[in-house]
Design an enzyme around this catalytic site. Structure first.
Site, PDB file in Angstrom:
ATOM      1  N   GLY A 190       0.817  -1.206   0.000  1.00  0.00           N
ATOM      2  CA  GLY A 190       0.000   0.000   0.000  1.00  0.00           C
ATOM      3  C   GLY A 190       0.853   1.259   0.000  1.00  0.00           C
ATOM      4  O   GLY A 190       0.595   2.201  -0.764  1.00  0.00           O
ATOM      5  N   ASP A 191       1.861   1.285   0.856  1.00  0.00           N
ATOM      6  CA  ASP A 191       2.770   2.437   0.894  1.00  0.00           C
ATOM      7  C   ASP A 191       3.516   2.592  -0.425  1.00  0.00           C
ATOM      8  O   ASP A 191       3.700   3.706  -0.928  1.00  0.00           O
ATOM      9  CB  ASP A 191       3.779   2.261   2.031  1.00  0.00           C
ATOM     10  CG  ASP A 191       3.140   2.375   3.395  1.00  0.00           C
ATOM     11  OD1 ASP A 191       2.780   3.489   3.780  1.00  0.00           O
ATOM     12  OD2 ASP A 191       3.010   1.351   4.066  1.00  0.00           O
TER      13      ASP A 191
END
Length: 402
Positions: free
Chosen positions: A174-175
């Site tokens: 996600g990051d």
């Protein structure tokens, strides 16, 4: 001179970047810009610095992850909670082309370092803001990490085996997706600045939106037919055969979903009946009988070692591959041949293998110009460029502002 022999400076040479972020999302974006020539000044709190310095495996007191994430960066310590440090940060922002941050929305505004304040000082500034839910909307003030973005973006629902607890992908995807979208935004904003009179702009990236943007037809399938895509384990729903299959000593991935590829695969595993079945001539027919096809392929692979399966299928041009571990990556000649594994010497003097540079540019490739910095090792030089040195610098150090 041929393009093969020519090497121009990295494409972002001369670009000045301030990185206010910590851990993964913001710093990953800064890493990419640094790899391609940008001067990245990373602002860290005095004392411990970015927490990533102490995450996962440590070597000589420093995370080996840090050596990847912070290569090609300079480290300046500033306690941004203190007014004098905020003044210094504003002066640095006045000279920057790009500022990257991934604080919770409102934190920088409280410090006088928000978009309105900084863009007023530097109208050409491009500011990337990565947060859990974005700078607007009813969720903007909620804390959000990558794992939450993966869940809200729809990825976690699809991860794992049917009927079982959703699992984490295994890395902070996600990051990373947010950072990649952020870099795209930075490059678009810099191009806009170049062709539209020098105006900068703010880029707002939410973690969940970066994940959602990669979810293919997930929403459209629900919109069109009320279909909610569910976890499918290692299979590729709606495309067959494409799955992971057991061997006598491990697993292989086989993608036999092209029409001609499917026929070659079936002939190779001794299933002429399936190769010649007209009902299986296209993907729609194969999807309807995916379980049967997986059973047939698995029956063949179970009797063979991974290397035999790969060699046999590669010889007939059926896409296949092993499931790589870190050891497999380190020993693979393809990785080595393309420079995807490079060796660096850290500030502590350790030799360390790290991922290479991607994407690979033919004329102006990126590179690892210097290893990740020690905490605050560039503070004196960077502040001297602002005229802060001598007794003034000593006073700031004494007050733990730097």
């Amino acid at each position: 001179m041929s393009s093969d022999a020519r090497t121009d400076p990295p494409p972002l040479t001369g670009l000045k970047v301030l990185e206010f972020g910590q851990l993964i999302g913001g710093p990953f974006a800064g890493k990419i810009l640094g790899d391609f020539g940008a001067e990245v000044i990373k602002i860290e709190p005095p004392g411990q610095g970015d927490p990533l310095r102490n995450w996962r495996l440590l070597r000589n007191g420093t995370s080996v992850w840090w050596q990847i994430q912070s290569r090609n960066k300079r480290s300046v310590t500033l306690d941004l909670r203190q007014p004098e440090a905020q003044d210094i940060a504003r002066r640095l922002a006045e000279e920057a082309d790009v500022l990257i941050e991934n604080f919770r929305p409102g934190v920088l505004e409280d410090w006088g370092l928000g978009w309105k304040q900084l863009s007023a000082l530097n109208p050409g500034l491009v500011m990337l803001r990565i947060s859990g839910y974005g700078q607007t909307g009813p969720y903007r003030d909620r804390p959000g990490f990558g794992v939450i973005g993966e869940a809200m973006g729809g990825l976690r629902h699809l991860s794992g085996e049917p009927g079982r607890l959703p699992v984490r992908v295994g890395v902070s995807i996600g990051d990373t997706l947010a950072a990649l979208h952020g870099v795209i935004g930075i490059l678009l904003a810099l191009y806009h600045r170049k062709v539209n009179g020098g105006a900068g702009q703010m880029i707002d990236v939410a973690l969940y939106e970066a994940v959602f943007n990669c979810m293919e037809s997930l929403l459209s399938e629900y919109s069109a037919a009320g279909v909610i895509r569910e976890p499918a384990g290692s299979a590729l729903p709606g495309i067959a055969p494409s799955n992971a299959y057991p061997c006598s000593d491990g697993h292989v991935l086989i993608a036999g979903n092209g029409d001609s590829i499917f026929r070659r695969l079936m002939e190779t595993i001794g299933r002429q009946d399936l190769a010649q079945d007209t009902a299986l001539a296209d993907n729609e027919g194969r999807v309807a009988r995916a379980a049967q096809l997986d059973e047939a392929i698995g029956a063949w692979t179970r009797l063979r070692r991974v290397e035999e399966v790969l060699g046999t299928l590669q010889a007939v041009r059926v896409p296949c591959g092993r499931v790589y571990s870190a050891r497999d990556i380190a020993e693979d000649p393809q990785y080595r041949a393309r420079g995807m594994i490079q060796t660096v010497t850290t500030r502590e003097g350790d030799m360390l293998e790290v991922p290479g540079i991607i994407p690979q540019l033919s004329l102006s490739p990126g590179g690892i110009r210097h290893p990740a910095p020690r905490l605050g090792e560039d503070t004196e030089a960077v502040l001297a460029s602002l005229g802060i040195e001598g007794e003034r610098l000593s006073a700031l150090r004494g007050a733990r502002i730097v």
